[in-house]
Scaffold this motif. Structure first.
Motif, PDB file in Angstrom:
ATOM      1  N   LEU A  58      -4.464  -2.204   1.242  1.00 33.87           N
ATOM      2  CA  LEU A  58      -4.283  -2.201   2.689  1.00 33.87           C
ATOM      3  C   LEU A  58      -3.900  -3.588   3.187  1.00 33.87           C
ATOM      4  O   LEU A  58      -3.012  -3.731   4.045  1.00 33.87           O
ATOM      5  CB  LEU A  58      -5.565  -1.720   3.368  1.00 33.87           C
ATOM      6  CG  LEU A  58      -5.503  -1.513   4.883  1.00 33.87           C
ATOM      7  CD1 LEU A  58      -4.496  -0.421   5.241  1.00 33.87           C
ATOM      8  CD2 LEU A  58      -6.881  -1.162   5.434  1.00 33.87           C
ATOM      9  N   ALA A  59      -4.545  -4.615   2.648  1.00 32.52           N
ATOM     10  CA  ALA A  59      -4.218  -5.982   3.053  1.00 32.52           C
ATOM     11  C   ALA A  59      -2.800  -6.362   2.628  1.00 32.52           C
ATOM     12  O   ALA A  59      -2.091  -7.065   3.358  1.00 32.52           O
ATOM     13  CB  ALA A  59      -5.231  -6.957   2.455  1.00 32.52           C
ATOM     14  N   THR A  60      -2.381  -5.893   1.461  1.00 30.17           N
ATOM     15  CA  THR A  60      -1.038  -6.192   0.974  1.00 30.17           C
ATOM     16  C   THR A  60       0.025  -5.516   1.824  1.00 30.17           C
ATOM     17  O   THR A  60       1.068  -6.096   2.145  1.00 30.17           O
ATOM     18  CB  THR A  60      -0.888  -5.734  -0.492  1.00 30.17           C
ATOM     19  OG1 THR A  60      -1.871  -6.388  -1.306  1.00 30.17           O
ATOM     20  CG2 THR A  60       0.490  -6.068  -1.035  1.00 30.17           C
ATOM     21  N   ALA A  61      -0.222  -4.270   2.196  1.00 25.63           N
ATOM     22  CA  ALA A  61       0.774  -3.471   2.903  1.00 25.63           C
ATOM     23  C   ALA A  61       0.710  -3.628   4.419  1.00 25.63           C
ATOM     24  O   ALA A  61       1.591  -3.133   5.121  1.00 25.63           O
ATOM     25  CB  ALA A  61       0.591  -1.990   2.541  1.00 25.63           C
ATOM     26  N   TRP A  62      -0.301  -4.301   4.934  1.00 26.81           N
ATOM     27  CA  TRP A  62      -0.493  -4.384   6.380  1.00 26.81           C
ATOM     28  C   TRP A  62       0.673  -5.119   7.036  1.00 26.81           C
ATOM     29  O   TRP A  62       1.028  -6.222   6.628  1.00 26.81           O
ATOM     30  CB  TRP A  62      -1.787  -5.132   6.689  1.00 26.81           C
ATOM     31  CG  TRP A  62      -2.252  -4.990   8.100  1.00 26.81           C
ATOM     32  CD1 TRP A  62      -2.094  -5.912   9.107  1.00 26.81           C
ATOM     33  CD2 TRP A  62      -2.952  -3.888   8.674  1.00 26.81           C
ATOM     34  NE1 TRP A  62      -2.659  -5.445  10.265  1.00 26.81           N
ATOM     35  CE2 TRP A  62      -3.188  -4.199  10.035  1.00 26.81           C
ATOM     36  CE3 TRP A  62      -3.402  -2.668   8.171  1.00 26.81           C
ATOM     37  CZ2 TRP A  62      -3.855  -3.339  10.899  1.00 26.81           C
ATOM     38  CZ3 TRP A  62      -4.063  -1.797   9.024  1.00 26.81           C
ATOM     39  CH2 TRP A  62      -4.287  -2.133  10.359  1.00 26.81           C
ATOM     40  N   PRO A  63       1.302  -4.532   8.057  1.00 29.01           N
ATOM     41  CA  PRO A  63       2.432  -5.202   8.730  1.00 29.01           C
ATOM     42  C   PRO A  63       1.966  -6.393   9.556  1.00 29.01           C
ATOM     43  O   PRO A  63       1.276  -6.234  10.553  1.00 29.01           O
ATOM     44  CB  PRO A  63       3.017  -4.092   9.619  1.00 29.01           C
ATOM     45  CG  PRO A  63       1.907  -3.108   9.811  1.00 29.01           C
ATOM     46  CD  PRO A  63       1.055  -3.173   8.593  1.00 29.01           C
ATOM     47  N   GLN A  64       2.334  -7.586   9.130  1.00 29.24           N
ATOM     48  CA  GLN A  64       1.842  -8.797   9.773  1.00 29.24           C
ATOM     49  C   GLN A  64       2.325  -8.951  11.208  1.00 29.24           C
ATOM     50  O   GLN A  64       1.676  -9.617  12.021  1.00 29.24           O
ATOM     51  CB  GLN A  64       2.259 -10.022   8.952  1.00 29.24           C
ATOM     52  CG  GLN A  64       1.616 -10.075   7.580  1.00 29.24           C
ATOM     53  CD  GLN A  64       2.063 -11.274   6.772  1.00 29.24           C
ATOM     54  OE1 GLN A  64       2.375 -12.328   7.320  1.00 29.24           O
ATOM     55  NE2 GLN A  64       2.121 -11.117   5.465  1.00 29.24           N
TER      56      GLN A  64
END
Length: 264
Positions: A23-29
């Motif tokens: 989730l942290a990797t894929a989260w749209p910044q």
């Protein structure tokens, strides 16, 4: 203030930490003004991330907990480490005793202030609670949303039904993430367990190996070679963002349900 999402399970080890990292990797910044999210190991056993990636756990969870009672406890970001998979995280040591006390302190007002930050602090915080226990009730109840992670077998889903079917009272703030093969459609699981939001996470051996520290490298978030796990989790992230994840009444309901169920 930061968005806070808790991840946990009611039985076994279905992949809560791997899901949090995904989730942290894929989260749209762009959602958080370009600020990358932070995974906080906040379960009572701790030690998973340090062991996975061969890193020291300090600075980490204990350092954050040690200063939460001070008038100016400082920033959560001071305890953040950069993981080889490109995720920022606050690591915990192995051992129930120190982690349990740290989790208790984080659940108090001072701990919430550190996790949430001030009004001008951006980013999202993902609390990796591991298996939900009485000690993690406050953190789960204070989160804007909860992802309950479970394997797709009948026995694993039976544990969810037996121990957490009442979590459906939290409405759209609780999402059941079913990992791997499952003989039932999401709609069937939703109807049987009384959980409105059910998401199937694919079994992605390569992605799990990278996020589990068994394979070096980072996963591609976008493009043709995107990991199946990250592709699905990115869609989940969009749903969480769209849902708003911020009704305090739902957090209170969740805390009450956990207390009534006495999940241990």
């Amino acid at each position: 203030m930061r968005r806070m999402i808790a991840l946990g399970s009611v039985a076994g080890a279905p992949g809560v930490t791997t899901t949090a990292l995904a989730l942290a990797t894929a989260w749209p910044q762009r959602t958080d003004g370009g600020v990358r999210p932070v995974v906080v190991e906040a379960g009572v056993w701790g030690g998973d991330l340090a062991a996975r990636f061969g890193l020291p756990h300090s600075p980490g969870l204990l350092d954050v907990a040690a200063v939460v009672g001070q008038p100016q406890p400082g920033s959560l970001l001071g305890a953040v480490r950069e993981l080889p998979v490109g995720v920022r995280a606050v690591l915990a040591p192995s051992g129930r005793a120190p982690c349990t006390e740290a989790v208790r302190l984080l659940g108090e007002d001072g701990g919430m202030r550190v996790l949430r930050g001030e009004g001008n602090d951006y980013g999202s915080v993902f609390l990796d609670l591991g298996r939900l226990t009485s000690e993690t009730q406050k953190l789960a109840g204070a989160a804007d949303g909860v992802l309950l992670v479970a394997r797709g077998g009948a026995d694993a889903l039976a544990h969810v039904y037996a121990q957490a079917s009442g979590l459906a009272q939290a409405g759209g703030r609780m999402t059941l993430c079913v990992v791997g093969e499952c003989p039932y459609a999401p709609s069937e699981v939703s109807a049987a367990l009384g959980v409105e939001s059910v998401v199937r996470l694919p079994w992605d051996a390569k992605g799990a190996d990278v996020l589990g520290g068994r394979r070096h490298g980072q996963l591609q978030v976008e493009g043709f070679r995107t990991s199946p796990l990250l592709r699905t989790v990115r869609q989940l992230a969009g749903r969480l963002i769209e849902a708003g994840q911020g009704d305090p009444s739902c957090a209170e309901v969740l805390a009450d349900v956990l207390r009534e169920r006495n999940i241990r």
